[in-house]
Design a protein around this motif. Structure first.
Motif, PDB file in Angstrom:
ATOM      1  N   LYS A  65       0.852  -1.194   0.000  1.00  0.00           N
ATOM      2  CA  LYS A  65       0.000   0.000   0.000  1.00  0.00           C
ATOM      3  C   LYS A  65       0.886   1.241   0.000  1.00  0.00           C
ATOM      4  N   SER A  66       0.445   2.281  -0.675  1.00  0.00           N
ATOM      5  CA  SER A  66       1.250   3.492  -0.743  1.00  0.00           C
ATOM      6  C   SER A  66       1.478   4.108   0.637  1.00  0.00           C
ATOM      7  N   LEU A  85      10.518   6.424  -8.555  1.00  0.00           N
ATOM      8  CA  LEU A  85       9.206   5.820  -8.782  1.00  0.00           C
ATOM      9  C   LEU A  85       8.784   5.042  -7.532  1.00  0.00           C
ATOM     10  N   HIS A  86       7.523   5.248  -7.137  1.00  0.00           N
ATOM     11  CA  HIS A  86       6.940   4.496  -6.023  1.00  0.00           C
ATOM     12  C   HIS A  86       5.955   3.499  -6.627  1.00  0.00           C
ATOM     13  N   ASP A  92      -3.572   3.586  -1.698  1.00  0.00           N
ATOM     14  CA  ASP A  92      -4.598   3.928  -0.708  1.00  0.00           C
ATOM     15  C   ASP A  92      -4.410   5.318  -0.106  1.00  0.00           C
ATOM     16  N   ALA A  93      -3.330   6.017  -0.505  1.00  0.00           N
ATOM     17  CA  ALA A  93      -3.099   7.362   0.065  1.00  0.00           C
ATOM     18  C   ALA A  93      -2.150   8.135  -0.832  1.00  0.00           C
ATOM     19  N   ASP A  94      -2.381   9.434  -0.942  1.00  0.00           N
ATOM     20  CA  ASP A  94      -1.449  10.302  -1.662  1.00  0.00           C
ATOM     21  C   ASP A  94      -0.318  10.693  -0.716  1.00  0.00           C
ATOM     22  N   THR A 105       3.680   7.671  -8.787  1.00  0.00           N
ATOM     23  CA  THR A 105       3.286   6.427  -8.114  1.00  0.00           C
ATOM     24  C   THR A 105       2.609   5.522  -9.136  1.00  0.00           C
ATOM     25  N   LEU A 106       3.031   4.265  -9.190  1.00  0.00           N
ATOM     26  CA  LEU A 106       2.494   3.293 -10.134  1.00  0.00           C
ATOM     27  C   LEU A 106       1.750   2.209  -9.361  1.00  0.00           C
ATOM     28  N   GLU A 107       0.450   2.047  -9.665  1.00  0.00           N
ATOM     29  CA  GLU A 107      -0.357   1.012  -9.012  1.00  0.00           C
ATOM     30  C   GLU A 107      -0.410  -0.219  -9.910  1.00  0.00           C
TER      31      GLU A 107
END
Length: 421
Positions: A65-66, A85-86, A92-94, A105-107
């Motif tokens: 989770k971020s 890069l994250h 779930d959060a900025d 951010t890469l999901e």
């Protein structure tokens, strides 16, 4: 999903598709997924991405989770300053600092086949050391198997050394300095120690190598350990480091070695002090190594090397140890340096001058005892009697380049098994 699995999927690129976009909808092209880092710090090092037509190089951190970024308190750790890069399974959060610094951010949850979780559970239950373990036989090992493996390893290492020689205008002494310190760093600090060495003009080392205190001060200062000296010896090193910085116009740079998961004798403080002593004791270490005709001569170069007196009752700065004894190089450590650095450099130096150099270098491996590590131990469980470092180095190389990669079609053992089938 757990972080270990996420790292595995990223490392082996197990995705349903690669049309990556960040959480803001920008296309993200992964030019280099990075090198998987199993020690402390970011999960993948030396990566490259392209976003908004800009190429970024640096490190990548992965989380389930971020919000784990905040939970793990990475913001306070300087090791995480070069994140480009994250990568997360679920955003779930900025993260405010990422937004402020334009770090994407890469999901990944829509890029992963859900069946992979079942497959992963099955893989976890597999406990085979090599793919052919259940049908392996010593009789399937080809003739000259060990010699060929070690020569392949020497040639691969030689290409790395030759690339460094190009960078440093064929200065063998400088390149040997960089590769020796790499060996002193062992697995955890090898690349960090080499970074430290490469940040110093080798001309400076040659000018101060008769002063062991200055050599230590230079290594310790660049490691960031002298910023707040707390005892008299640290103040001496700090004074010398400040002097060297001013005299040789050394730039402000800090490269911090790691202590995590290291036994005290392998702490970077001890190893860098020993390395300073090697260059203090031997003003012509390169010529001694190149001219050494057997392993006994090589051992002579390293056997008197020890950390300075301060480290007799210290492993780290200011913390006095209950054990008070000189920190010398053990026989096992010396042989590790000979195997991983000295012999590849001797091979590289002579290979264009002596057509028999391969056989000559192999004779050194025959003289050194087998290494003791988990890979060699697993081979022994399969019935192999590993007599010397020629065989242990061969088996380690083979495992990493064939068995671990499941490169069975290019494996001499695999070829025999398939042929018999």
């Amino acid at each position: 999903m757990n972080e270990k699995l996420l790292q595995y999927l990223w490392n082996f690129k197990v995705f349903t598709h690669f049309d990556f976009t960040d959480t803001d909808g920008n296309s993200v092209e992964i030019l280099n997924f990075g090198k998987w880092n199993t020690d402390s710090g970011p999960d993948f090092l030396m990566a490259q991405i392209k976003i908004k037509n800009i190429i970024l190089a640096g490190n990548i951190e992965l989380h389930v989770k971020s919000s784990d970024w905040i939970f793990h308190q990475h913001s306070k750790d300087p090791a995480y300053q070069n994140i480009i890069l994250h990568v997360v399974f679920q955003n779930d959060a900025d993260i405010k600092e990422f937004k402020d610094q334009n770090i994407p951010t890469l999901e990944l949850r829509n890029h992963i086949d859900k069946n992979i979780f079942q497959k992963y559970e099955k893989l976890l239950k597999e406990n085979q050391f090599i793919p052919c373990e259940k049908i392996f036989s010593i009789k399937k090992i080809p003739i000259n198997f060990h010699e060929e493996n070690v020569l392949k390893k020497l040639e691969a290492k030689s290409l790395e050394i030759e690339a460094d020689l190009q960078r440093y205008k064929n200065n063998y002494e400088a390149v040997m300095f960089h590769h020796l310190v790499y060996s002193f760093g062992l697995r955890v600090n090898a690349s960090i120690f080499k970074q430290i060495a490469e940040s110093i003009d080798f001309m400076i080392i040659n000018k101060i190598r008769q002063n062991k205190t200055q050599l230590e001060a230079l290594f310790f200062g660049i490691s960031g350990w002298l910023e707040n000296p707390k005892d008299s010896q640290m103040k001496i090193w700090k004074r010398e480091f400040d002097f060297l910085k001013a005299k040789y116009n050394i730039p402000e740079i800090t490269i911090r070695p790691k202590f995590l998961r290291l036994r005290p004798p392998n702490f970077p403080t001890i190893r860098l002090s020993q390395f300073a002593d090697l260059y203090f004791q031997h003003q012509n270490v390169f010529s001694k190594i190149i001219s050494a005709e057997n392993t006994n001569a090589l051992h002579e170069i390293f056997k008197e090397v020890e950390a300075s007196q301060y480290w007799n009752n210290h492993f780290n700065f200011t913390k006095i140890s209950t054990v008070d004894q000189p920190k010398i190089l053990t026989k096992d450590f010396i042989e590790l340096i000979i195997l991983n650095t000295v012999l590849p450099i001797k091979y590289t130096y002579h290979k264009h001058l002596d057509e028999n150099i391969g056989d000559n270098i192999l004779s050194y491996y025959n003289e050194i005892q087998s290494e003791k590590n988990s890979i060699v131990q697993e081979w022994k469980k399969l019935g192999l009697k590993v007599k010397n470092s020629l065989e242990s180095q061969s088996l380690i190389y083979h495992f990493k380049n064939y068995c671990e990669a499941k490169n069975c079609l290019n494996c001499g053992i695999g070829f025999k098994i398939l042929k018999e089938s």
